[in-house]
Design a protein around this motif. Structure first.
Motif, PDB file in Angstrom:
ATOM      1  N   GLY A 182     118.032 -27.092  38.285  1.00 25.82           N
ATOM      2  CA  GLY A 182     118.547 -28.293  38.819  1.00 25.82           C
ATOM      3  C   GLY A 182     118.834 -28.693  40.041  1.00 25.82           C
ATOM      4  O   GLY A 182     119.393 -29.881  40.337  1.00 25.82           O
ATOM      5  N   ALA A 183     118.553 -27.739  41.061  1.00 28.41           N
ATOM      6  CA  ALA A 183     119.016 -28.122  42.670  1.00 28.41           C
ATOM      7  C   ALA A 183     117.615 -27.739  43.307  1.00 28.41           C
ATOM      8  O   ALA A 183     117.066 -26.742  42.933  1.00 28.41           O
ATOM      9  CB  ALA A 183     120.287 -27.320  42.746  1.00 28.41           C
ATOM     10  N   TRP A 184     117.653 -28.367  44.557  1.00 28.45           N
ATOM     11  CA  TRP A 184     116.654 -27.794  45.403  1.00 28.45           C
ATOM     12  C   TRP A 184     117.379 -26.807  46.385  1.00 28.45           C
ATOM     13  O   TRP A 184     118.502 -26.882  46.460  1.00 28.45           O
ATOM     14  CB  TRP A 184     116.255 -29.168  46.170  1.00 28.45           C
ATOM     15  CG  TRP A 184     115.558 -30.265  45.858  1.00 28.45           C
ATOM     16  CD1 TRP A 184     115.688 -31.347  45.465  1.00 28.45           C
ATOM     17  CD2 TRP A 184     114.153 -30.262  45.371  1.00 28.45           C
ATOM     18  NE1 TRP A 184     115.174 -32.282  44.775  1.00 28.45           N
ATOM     19  CE2 TRP A 184     113.944 -31.307  44.562  1.00 28.45           C
ATOM     20  CE3 TRP A 184     113.284 -29.019  45.044  1.00 28.45           C
ATOM     21  CZ2 TRP A 184     112.624 -31.541  44.100  1.00 28.45           C
ATOM     22  CZ3 TRP A 184     111.742 -29.276  44.837  1.00 28.45           C
ATOM     23  CH2 TRP A 184     111.764 -30.601  44.025  1.00 28.45           C
ATOM     24  N   GLY A 185     116.679 -25.824  46.898  1.00 31.74           N
ATOM     25  CA  GLY A 185     117.361 -24.817  47.490  1.00 31.74           C
ATOM     26  C   GLY A 185     118.099 -23.839  46.744  1.00 31.74           C
ATOM     27  O   GLY A 185     119.300 -23.679  46.607  1.00 31.74           O
ATOM     28  N   GLY A 186     117.456 -23.307  45.732  1.00 34.48           N
ATOM     29  CA  GLY A 186     117.865 -22.345  44.824  1.00 34.48           C
ATOM     30  C   GLY A 186     118.466 -21.218  45.551  1.00 34.48           C
ATOM     31  O   GLY A 186     118.337 -20.859  46.485  1.00 34.48           O
ATOM     32  N   PRO A 237     112.649 -31.862  49.375  1.00 34.44           N
ATOM     33  CA  PRO A 237     111.136 -31.590  50.188  1.00 34.44           C
ATOM     34  C   PRO A 237     110.491 -33.125  50.346  1.00 34.44           C
ATOM     35  O   PRO A 237     110.722 -34.024  49.609  1.00 34.44           O
ATOM     36  CB  PRO A 237     110.305 -30.742  49.167  1.00 34.44           C
ATOM     37  CG  PRO A 237     110.879 -31.187  47.708  1.00 34.44           C
ATOM     38  CD  PRO A 237     112.135 -31.057  47.939  1.00 34.44           C
ATOM     39  N   GLN A 238     109.953 -33.173  51.561  1.00 34.74           N
ATOM     40  CA  GLN A 238     109.119 -34.052  51.887  1.00 34.74           C
ATOM     41  C   GLN A 238     107.595 -34.239  51.135  1.00 34.74           C
ATOM     42  O   GLN A 238     106.963 -35.259  50.980  1.00 34.74           O
ATOM     43  CB  GLN A 238     109.062 -34.336  53.172  1.00 34.74           C
ATOM     44  CG  GLN A 238     110.416 -34.715  53.860  1.00 34.74           C
ATOM     45  CD  GLN A 238     110.316 -34.813  55.533  1.00 34.74           C
ATOM     46  OE1 GLN A 238     109.558 -33.838  56.166  1.00 34.74           O
ATOM     47  NE2 GLN A 238     110.666 -36.075  56.071  1.00 34.74           N
ATOM     48  N   GLY A 239     107.105 -33.028  50.907  1.00 35.85           N
ATOM     49  CA  GLY A 239     105.884 -32.759  50.369  1.00 35.85           C
ATOM     50  C   GLY A 239     105.614 -31.413  50.645  1.00 35.85           C
ATOM     51  O   GLY A 239     106.343 -30.439  50.736  1.00 35.85           O
ATOM     52  N   GLY A 240     104.136 -30.907  50.603  1.00 36.44           N
ATOM     53  CA  GLY A 240     103.722 -29.832  50.985  1.00 36.44           C
ATOM     54  C   GLY A 240     102.297 -29.637  51.173  1.00 36.44           C
ATOM     55  O   GLY A 240     101.436 -30.719  50.730  1.00 36.44           O
ATOM     56  N   ALA A 276     105.502 -35.581  48.459  1.00 44.09           N
ATOM     57  CA  ALA A 276     106.357 -35.284  47.350  1.00 44.09           C
ATOM     58  C   ALA A 276     106.350 -36.360  46.307  1.00 44.09           C
ATOM     59  O   ALA A 276     106.253 -35.731  44.896  1.00 44.09           O
ATOM     60  CB  ALA A 276     107.534 -35.054  47.644  1.00 44.09           C
ATOM     61  N   GLU A 277     106.294 -37.537  46.492  1.00 41.91           N
ATOM     62  CA  GLU A 277     106.182 -38.778  45.386  1.00 41.91           C
ATOM     63  C   GLU A 277     104.867 -38.829  44.429  1.00 41.91           C
ATOM     64  O   GLU A 277     104.727 -39.210  43.489  1.00 41.91           O
ATOM     65  CB  GLU A 277     106.425 -39.769  45.938  1.00 41.91           C
ATOM     66  CG  GLU A 277     107.781 -40.097  46.630  1.00 41.91           C
ATOM     67  CD  GLU A 277     108.002 -39.446  48.071  1.00 41.91           C
ATOM     68  OE1 GLU A 277     106.925 -39.341  48.667  1.00 41.91           O
ATOM     69  OE2 GLU A 277     109.148 -39.117  48.469  1.00 41.91           O
ATOM     70  N   LYS A 278     103.800 -37.805  44.914  1.00 45.79           N
ATOM     71  CA  LYS A 278     102.737 -37.913  44.444  1.00 45.79           C
ATOM     72  C   LYS A 278     102.562 -36.619  43.531  1.00 45.79           C
ATOM     73  O   LYS A 278     101.536 -36.524  42.672  1.00 45.79           O
ATOM     74  CB  LYS A 278     101.516 -37.679  45.288  1.00 45.79           C
ATOM     75  CG  LYS A 278     101.529 -39.288  46.173  1.00 45.79           C
ATOM     76  CD  LYS A 278     100.063 -39.015  46.913  1.00 45.79           C
ATOM     77  CE  LYS A 278     100.074 -40.484  47.703  1.00 45.79           C
ATOM     78  NZ  LYS A 278      98.859 -40.486  48.602  1.00 45.79           N
ATOM     79  N   MET A 279     103.630 -35.582  43.554  1.00 41.62           N
ATOM     80  CA  MET A 279     103.418 -34.342  42.730  1.00 41.62           C
ATOM     81  C   MET A 279     104.046 -34.498  41.281  1.00 41.62           C
ATOM     82  O   MET A 279     104.684 -35.374  40.970  1.00 41.62           O
ATOM     83  CB  MET A 279     104.194 -33.504  43.537  1.00 41.62           C
ATOM     84  CG  MET A 279     103.602 -32.948  44.788  1.00 41.62           C
ATOM     85  SD  MET A 279     104.656 -31.867  45.594  1.00 41.62           S
ATOM     86  CE  MET A 279     103.778 -31.570  47.059  1.00 41.62           C
ATOM     87  N   TYR A 280     103.661 -33.784  40.510  1.00 37.65           N
ATOM     88  CA  TYR A 280     104.120 -33.519  39.245  1.00 37.65           C
ATOM     89  C   TYR A 280     104.569 -32.200  38.849  1.00 37.65           C
ATOM     90  O   TYR A 280     104.150 -31.318  39.371  1.00 37.65           O
ATOM     91  CB  TYR A 280     102.831 -33.986  38.083  1.00 37.65           C
ATOM     92  CG  TYR A 280     102.515 -35.597  38.193  1.00 37.65           C
ATOM     93  CD1 TYR A 280     103.026 -36.473  37.380  1.00 37.65           C
ATOM     94  CD2 TYR A 280     101.233 -35.792  39.079  1.00 37.65           C
ATOM     95  CE1 TYR A 280     102.531 -37.728  37.661  1.00 37.65           C
ATOM     96  CE2 TYR A 280     100.821 -36.875  39.112  1.00 37.65           C
ATOM     97  CZ  TYR A 280     101.436 -37.952  38.472  1.00 37.65           C
ATOM     98  OH  TYR A 280     101.031 -39.080  38.495  1.00 37.65           O
ATOM     99  N   GLN A 338     110.926 -35.812  41.067  1.00 37.57           N
ATOM    100  CA  GLN A 338     112.444 -36.102  40.897  1.00 37.57           C
ATOM    101  C   GLN A 338     113.077 -35.749  42.186  1.00 37.57           C
ATOM    102  O   GLN A 338     113.306 -34.605  42.050  1.00 37.57           O
ATOM    103  CB  GLN A 338     113.045 -35.898  39.699  1.00 37.57           C
ATOM    104  CG  GLN A 338     112.304 -36.841  38.646  1.00 37.57           C
ATOM    105  CD  GLN A 338     112.307 -37.953  38.600  1.00 37.57           C
ATOM    106  OE1 GLN A 338     113.323 -38.750  38.842  1.00 37.57           O
ATOM    107  NE2 GLN A 338     111.405 -38.947  38.169  1.00 37.57           N
ATOM    108  N   PRO A 339     113.555 -36.560  43.081  1.00 32.03           N
ATOM    109  CA  PRO A 339     114.464 -35.993  44.061  1.00 32.03           C
ATOM    110  C   PRO A 339     115.519 -35.216  43.762  1.00 32.03           C
ATOM    111  O   PRO A 339     116.033 -35.607  42.713  1.00 32.03           O
ATOM    112  CB  PRO A 339     114.502 -37.097  45.176  1.00 32.03           C
ATOM    113  CG  PRO A 339     113.627 -38.385  44.680  1.00 32.03           C
ATOM    114  CD  PRO A 339     113.251 -37.821  43.258  1.00 32.03           C
TER     115      PRO A 339
END
Length: 198
Positions: A114-118, A141-144, A158-162, A197-198
């Motif tokens: 549930g968190a970024w940066g596990g 993340p901004q993307g990859g 990132a907004e285009k990812m699933y 989802q950010p």
């Protein structure tokens, strides 16, 4: 290197770690590490299997007998699993039948528990700098970067990812982008719920 390997084996390519019917796209088992090494893709620390933003990988974990890698690798993943879909993948299992727009590898854009940066103090090498490419002073993340079957590499916002598949669909949300044009109808229906989802 993966293309060369496929050319030597009728298009079939080596897989990431398999756990029953699921695949851990952030790890590779020793036999498949040997396959990668045979075409000049050794699982060496700070080599081609990790983003420069995630130094110290790949690393071998003796307790579970696999290599943790710095990217998501989708070669050979025959099925996808997420909270709303469990069925055939659109990942390259055999390069002779794979579509050129299918993702072969992607940066580790992964939300952990549930968190970024596990964080797991007992395994810091797994969670260091995950995800890479975050906004300044933010864990989001901004993307990859992603590599596709046709050999192209692109930066994906990132907004285009699933969240398409993970071996742990409640605790490891693995995001990447793929053109949805040939997704099964049962998956397309739920894509809004799987969007980044950010």
């Amino acid at each position: 290197g993966v293309t060369i390997y496929g050319g030597n084996y009728g298009g079939a390519i080596f897989t990431p770690r398999s756990v029953g019917p699921t695949f851990v796209q952030l790890a590779i088992d020793p036999p498949n590490a040997a396959s990668a090494n045979s075409v000049g893709l050794p699982l060496a620390t700070n080599g081609v299997w990790t983003c420069p933003s995630r130094p110290g990988l790949p690393v071998y974990e003796a307790g579970v007998n696999h290599y943790n890698i710095g990217y998501q690798y989708f070669g050979g993943i025959s099925s996808w699993q997420n909270p709303v879909y469990n069925g055939p993948s659109r990942s390259p299992v055999n390069l002779n039948t794979a579509q050129p727009h299918w993702a072969l590898a992607a940066d580790a854009v992964v939300k952990v528990n549930g968190a970024w940066g596990g964080n797991d103090p007992s395994r810091p090498y797994v969670y260091a700098n995950i995800p890479p490419h975050c906004a300044e002073n933010s864990p989001v993340p901004q993307g990859g970067n992603q590599a596709f079957v046709d050999g192209s590499v692109r930066w994906i916002q990132a907004e285009k990812m699933y969240f398409l598949s993970s071996w742990d669909s409640s605790g490891r949300l693995c995001y990447w982008y793929q053109d949805t044009k040939d997704f099964p109808a049962s998956l397309k229906t739920f894509l809004p719920a799987l969007r980044f989802q950010p």
